[in-house]
Design a protein around this motif. Structure first.
Motif, PDB file in Angstrom:
ATOM      1  N   HIS A 151       0.834  -1.197   0.000  1.00 18.12           N
ATOM      2  CA  HIS A 151       0.000   0.000   0.000  1.00 18.12           C
ATOM      3  C   HIS A 151       0.869   1.246   0.000  1.00 18.12           C
ATOM      4  N   VAL A 152       0.358   2.300  -0.613  1.00 16.03           N
ATOM      5  CA  VAL A 152       0.996   3.616  -0.591  1.00 16.03           C
ATOM      6  C   VAL A 152      -0.047   4.647  -0.193  1.00 16.03           C
ATOM      7  N   ALA A 153       0.315   5.511   0.758  1.00 13.75           N
ATOM      8  CA  ALA A 153      -0.557   6.596   1.198  1.00 13.75           C
ATOM      9  C   ALA A 153       0.101   7.929   0.889  1.00 13.75           C
ATOM     10  N   GLU A 154      -0.715   8.908   0.517  1.00 14.47           N
ATOM     11  CA  GLU A 154      -0.217  10.275   0.345  1.00 14.47           C
ATOM     12  C   GLU A 154      -1.002  11.190   1.278  1.00 14.47           C
ATOM     13  N   VAL A 155      -0.276  12.005   2.041  1.00 20.34           N
ATOM     14  CA  VAL A 155      -0.902  12.885   3.020  1.00 20.34           C
ATOM     15  C   VAL A 155      -0.378  14.308   2.865  1.00 20.34           C
ATOM     16  N   GLU A 156      -1.139  15.219   3.442  1.00 16.57           N
ATOM     17  CA  GLU A 156      -0.688  16.604   3.602  1.00 16.57           C
ATOM     18  C   GLU A 156      -0.919  16.983   5.056  1.00 16.57           C
ATOM     19  N   VAL A 157       0.114  17.496   5.716  1.00 12.27           N
ATOM     20  CA  VAL A 157       0.041  17.844   7.130  1.00 12.27           C
ATOM     21  C   VAL A 157       0.069  19.359   7.273  1.00 12.27           C
ATOM     22  N   ASP A 158      -0.908  19.879   7.982  1.00 11.87           N
ATOM     23  CA  ASP A 158      -0.962  21.312   8.254  1.00 11.87           C
ATOM     24  C   ASP A 158      -0.028  21.606   9.425  1.00 11.87           C
ATOM     25  N   PRO A 159       1.067  22.343   9.213  1.00 11.02           N
ATOM     26  CA  PRO A 159       2.031  22.568  10.300  1.00 11.02           C
ATOM     27  C   PRO A 159       1.481  23.437  11.427  1.00 11.02           C
TER      28      PRO A 159
END
Length: 742
Positions: free
Chosen positions: A604-612
């Motif tokens: 599996h591959v996940a892509e995320v965006e984290v709000d700093p």
């Protein structure tokens, strides 16, 4: 009243149209309502118990305490630590002290409010490592250091491997309690008669093991306990065996009337048996070229106050992930500990998914230290087809390398180092089983009965249990493909220990392979017998194909075939019975053996965006590639994967069953955050379909392995996005924000 519910040929249609009758919809004449008086303390001695006022309430038929029920050693595993009602001591908040049966819910509530109990509070333990201390209070008499189970596994020369290691990465990782989140709360309808014994309508997906457990609790022969399984409104491992079933049975046996007990959501969550929380101390060493040399693991598991299925979880945690990679030397030590919290039990992917959170995180840390692509490091060390793993798993098929390549392709893995700030891609691998020999050492197979009824409908009876995973459709499709008849003309029946063949039940991802193989064998035998009958009736020119017998230009249906058989067998129905027994091995004392017919794999591959600024993680995309052999029903298979990914996203980013000092702090669905549609990204799914020789139509399992890699993939994506490694689930916004400030 309970009416005989004919199994639908299309289970989905019945559910969508509201025709499915769950336990809530079922009632019996003269039925009573049941309720439970529970402990308000996590650990206390009962010094006084008075139920006289409760018994005097109008409409109350019975109030039972420990003085009114048997006290026999019983439990669902070899650890026999259950009771029906607490006698001298309570072990967790929610422990059952007394039960009431009355004509109305109002009478039950009034009676419960009038029960008088005095306690002497005792020191309580809530941390597994604290429970192991020599001076810790004893929770169960005679259990040394509060540790009912201790696992030790050693393979290879650990000392030599450590000396040769060029790079070592380690850490302490924590998986949390999570609530299974089943839509239908726990409930039961019990009925006792001297002639028939005990009948339970109960949503158990291991009814034969449950029957054995409950019979032992009352000192009854097993044939005096019957469990009928209504349609199950979700479980994910929570509805194996339950104390509510036992206490309702005790009330029915006392009153001689049916007793129905259904928990509301808050009581369901208060007494829930959540996922076993595990703490891992893990270390992996590798050579300079990235070859793994060793993995060392210590696991602490919180069983809570009583043993449900946590021993299986601990054993899995200590061994299963070793069969994805060639680690070289292996050492694992596991401690299953009693605490004064609600007992814990299985949940989808139990023991495997949470261990992979730790293992896959450390592998990414090794890749970072070596300056290697994390996918390349994994590819270098994975198991291959034809190998026997370090714990004895025989991989007749294994396409994990193709899963990795496909996951890289469809996710655009090559853009990993060109992502915008605060964006990350993470990969994780997984394996699982398709049934597990140690679940029941006595038998590890499945039986199917197939019959043609008078109307020409084909019926399949199985001991495996449908709980929404699509088992019935899968079995119908297998039979349809072999016999050449439409799936819609096949009825699958299960869920009654008094009517249908014995089955281990739906756990350990066994229903497709174990039950499916039995259905395949029965279909093949039915095909053979129909051909023989056709030849007997119409001569050598008769041929059975496409679901009909063809002879001299005429076609005869299954209804005709049924009539031919009955005319020649004194009215007996046309049926066959076949049992599939896999060539599996019971793992030995060192956990070595080949316990499953075949083994699924996934990348599996996940892509995320984290709000700093807030620590909130947003899912951007998800890619899942599976080696589950032949996919029998692609739409249902994709549904399994999407559901597992959604469940994993909830676990990693938001779900946290908060228990402090034994008190559940969020016992409602308003306070227990689960993912909604907007939390789930598009999930791109691919299957590497190589038929497995040991699966029905070449299939392997899928339902649990689809969850197993999710925590590791998302955790690795967050680490890639932030440069910070999260080691404790869930990786909530607050926890990620604190991590970013450190």
């Amino acid at each position: 009243m309970i009416q005989t519910q004919k199994k639908s040929k299309n289970d989905l249609a019945a559910k969508v149209t509201g025709n499915t009758r769950y336990l809530h919809d079922m009632n019996l004449p003269g039925q009573l309502v049941g309720g439970t008086f529970r402990s308000p303390y996590p650990h206390a001695r009962i010094t006084r118990l008075d139920v006289s006022k409760a018994r005097a309430v109008k409409g109350v038929a019975a109030v039972l305490t420990a003085e009114d029920v048997p006290h026999l050693e019983f439990g669902p595993t070899k650890y026999k630590d259950w009771n029906i009602l607490a006698k001298d001591k309570v072990l967790f908040i929610g422990d059952e002290i007394a039960v009431v049966a009355a004509e109305t819910r109002e009478a039950v509530d009034k009676a419960l409010s009038l029960i008088e109990v005095e306690f002497e509070q005792l020191p309580a333990i809530f941390d597994p490592e604290d429970s192991l201390q020599e001076d810790a209070v004893e929770i169960h008499p005679g259990v040394e250091r509060n540790r009912p189970m201790h696992v030790l596994v050693n393979r290879g020369d650990m000392d030599q491997a450590k000396q040769e290691a060029h790079i070592v990465r380690s850490g302490r990782y924590h998986s949390n309690r999570i609530y299974q989140g089943h839509m239908e709360p726990v409930g039961v309808l019990a009925s006792w008669s001297d002639e028939e014994g005990l009948t339970l309508w109960a949503a158990s997906h291991i009814p034969y093991r449950a029957r054995e457990t409950y019979a032992a609790g009352f000192g009854l022969p097993e044939d005096k306990v019957r469990i009928i399984v209504p349609p199950i409104g979700g479980s994910f491992g929570s509805k194996y065996v339950l104390k509510l079933h036992v206490t309702s049975a005790a009330l029915s046996m006392k009153t001689g009337r049916p007793v129905k007990m259904i928990l509301d959501r808050s009581e369901d969550m208060l007494t829930a048996h959540p996922r076993v929380p595990l703490t891992y101390d893990i270390e992996i060493g590798a050579a300079a070229d990235g070859t793994f040399l060793y993995k060392e693991l210590t696991v602490y598991g919180d069983a809570g106050a009583r043993i449900y299925w946590s021993p299986n979880v601990l054993a899995t945690a200590c061994t299963r992930t070793d069969c994805i990679y060639n680690f070289g030397a292996i050492k694992a030590e596991g401690h299953l500990c009693y605490t004064n919290s609600s007992p814990t039990t299985c949940m989808r992917g139990f023991g495997n998914a949470e261990t992979l959170f730790a293992v896959e995180s450390v592998i990414d840390e090794l890749a970072l230290g070596l300056g290697m692509d994390p996918a390349d490091l994994r590819m270098k060390n994975i198991v291959k087809q034809g190998e026997t793993t370090v714990h004895g798993y025989k991989l007749d098929t294994c396409n994990l390398d193709l899963c990795i390549d496909k996951a890289k392709e469809i996710s655009g893995w090559e853009r990993r180092n060109e992502l915008p700030a605060n964006r990350g891609l993470g990969m994780a691998l997984a394996n699982h089983v398709s049934g597990f020999r140690a679940i029941d050492p006595r038998f590890d197979g499945s039986t199917a009965i197939m019959r043609i009824n008078l109307d020409g409908e084909l019926e399949i009876e199985t001991g495996e249990i449908e709980l929404g995973q699509g088992m019935s459709v899968t079995y119908a499709r297998i039979a349809a493909q072999i016999l050449g008849i439409p799936e819609g003309g096949i009825i699958v029946k299960s869920g009654d220990t008094g009517r249908y063949p014995f089955g281990i039940g739906t756990l350990a991802s066994r229903s497709t392979v174990m039950g499916g193989n039995a259905v395949m064998k029965a279909s093949q035998e039915m095909q053979r017998q129909i051909q023989a009958l056709a030849t007997q009736v119409h001569g050598e020119g008769a041929e059975f194909r496409d679901g009909q017998v063809h002879s001299d230009g005429k076609a005869f249906t299954l209804k005709d075939i049924s009539a031919w058989y009955r005319a020649r067998h004194a009215g007996e129905e046309f049926k066959v019975k076949e049992t599939y027994v896999p060539d599996t091995e019971m793992p030995d004392a060192t956990y070595f053996g080949n316990p499953s017919p075949n083994y699924p794999f996934a990348a599996h591959v996940a892509e995320v965006e984290v709000d700093p600024d807030t620590g909130r993680t947003r899912m951007i995309g998800y890619w899942a590639v599976h080696d589950s052999g032949t996919i029998i029903h692609e739409t249902m298979a994709k549904g399994q994967v999407i559901g597992a990914v959604a469940q994993g996203i909830g676990w990693v980013l938001m779900e946290d069953f908060q228990v402090e000092e034994g008190v559940v702090r969020n016992p409602s669905m308003m306070d227990y955050r689960m993912p909604g549609a907007h939390d789930i990204p598009h999930v791109d799914i691919a299957f590497i379909q190589e038929p497995d020789p040991n699966g029905p139509m070449g299939a392997k399992s899928l339902g649990e392995v689809a969850l197993d890699p999710v925590p590791g993939a998302i955790a690795n994506a967050i680490a890639h996005a932030t440069g910070k490694r999260g080691t404790r689930l869930p990786l909530s916004a607050e926890r990620v924000w604190n991590m970013l400030q450190s």
